[in-house]
Design a protein around this motif. Structure first.
Motif, PDB file in Angstrom:
ATOM      1  N   ARG A  19       0.851  -1.181   0.000  1.00 31.42           N
ATOM      2  CA  ARG A  19       0.000   0.000   0.000  1.00 31.42           C
ATOM      3  C   ARG A  19       0.890   1.234   0.000  1.00 31.42           C
ATOM      4  O   ARG A  19       1.683   1.422   0.911  1.00 31.42           O
ATOM      5  N   SER A  21       1.291   5.375   0.081  1.00 32.23           N
ATOM      6  CA  SER A  21       0.639   6.557   0.640  1.00 32.23           C
ATOM      7  C   SER A  21       1.265   7.804   0.027  1.00 32.23           C
ATOM      8  O   SER A  21       2.430   7.790  -0.364  1.00 32.23           O
ATOM      9  N   ARG A  72      -8.716   7.819  -0.884  1.00 30.19           N
ATOM     10  CA  ARG A  72      -8.231   9.048  -0.267  1.00 30.19           C
ATOM     11  C   ARG A  72      -8.872   9.215   1.096  1.00 30.19           C
ATOM     12  O   ARG A  72      -9.995   8.776   1.321  1.00 30.19           O
ATOM     13  N   THR A  78      -4.396  12.592   2.660  1.00 32.76           N
ATOM     14  CA  THR A  78      -3.562  11.487   2.203  1.00 32.76           C
ATOM     15  C   THR A  78      -4.248  10.695   1.097  1.00 32.76           C
ATOM     16  O   THR A  78      -5.441  10.391   1.188  1.00 32.76           O
ATOM     17  N   TYR A  80      -3.980   7.139  -1.272  1.00 34.31           N
ATOM     18  CA  TYR A  80      -3.472   5.772  -1.139  1.00 34.31           C
ATOM     19  C   TYR A  80      -3.568   5.024  -2.462  1.00 34.31           C
ATOM     20  O   TYR A  80      -4.379   5.347  -3.324  1.00 34.31           O
ATOM     21  N   GLN A  82      -3.647   0.888  -2.990  1.00 33.22           N
ATOM     22  CA  GLN A  82      -3.520  -0.499  -2.551  1.00 33.22           C
ATOM     23  C   GLN A  82      -3.233  -1.349  -3.775  1.00 33.22           C
ATOM     24  O   GLN A  82      -4.008  -1.352  -4.728  1.00 33.22           O
TER      25      GLN A  82
END
Length: 113
Positions: A19, A21, A72, A78, A80, A82
């Motif tokens: 994942r 970030s 998000r 932040t 993301y 995945q």
């Protein structure tokens, strides 16, 4: 000043997950269309995914559809990504981007056995 800082990259084996970030600052994150873009060794930039404000609309490149999920957290500013079922073709530097002007420094993802 717009800042985008990616993290979460690393070396994984085929089939594993990561994942990523992207911590954003310097702008109104909740109103921004955000993207993930990657660059594999010796190749050009490849768009990976886009998420609209609110997160209700997402798009993916065919190469990652069904395996990657963009999301998000506007409370944390932040973004993301995945990434599941990784394969060697996913090896690249991954960048988050705001529009076409602002990019992070990138995070390296290497998929190798």
């Amino acid at each position: 000043e717009v800042q985008l800082v990616e993290s979460g990259g690393g070396l994984v084996q085929p089939g594993e997950s990561l994942r990523l970030s992207c911590a954003a600052s310097g702008f109104t994150f909740s109103s921004a269309i955000m993207r993930w873009v990657r660059q594999a060794p010796g190749k050009g930039l490849e768009w990976v995914s886009t998420i609209n404000p609110g997160g209700g609309s997402t798009n993916y490149a065919d190469s990652v559809k069904g395996r990657f999920t963009i999301s998000r957290d506007d409370a944390k500013n932040t973004l993301y990504l995945q990434m599941n079922s990784l394969n060697p073709e996913d090896t690249a530097v991954y960048y988050c981007a705001k529009g076409v002007t602002y990019w992070g420094q990138g995070t390296q993802v290497t998929v190798s056995s």
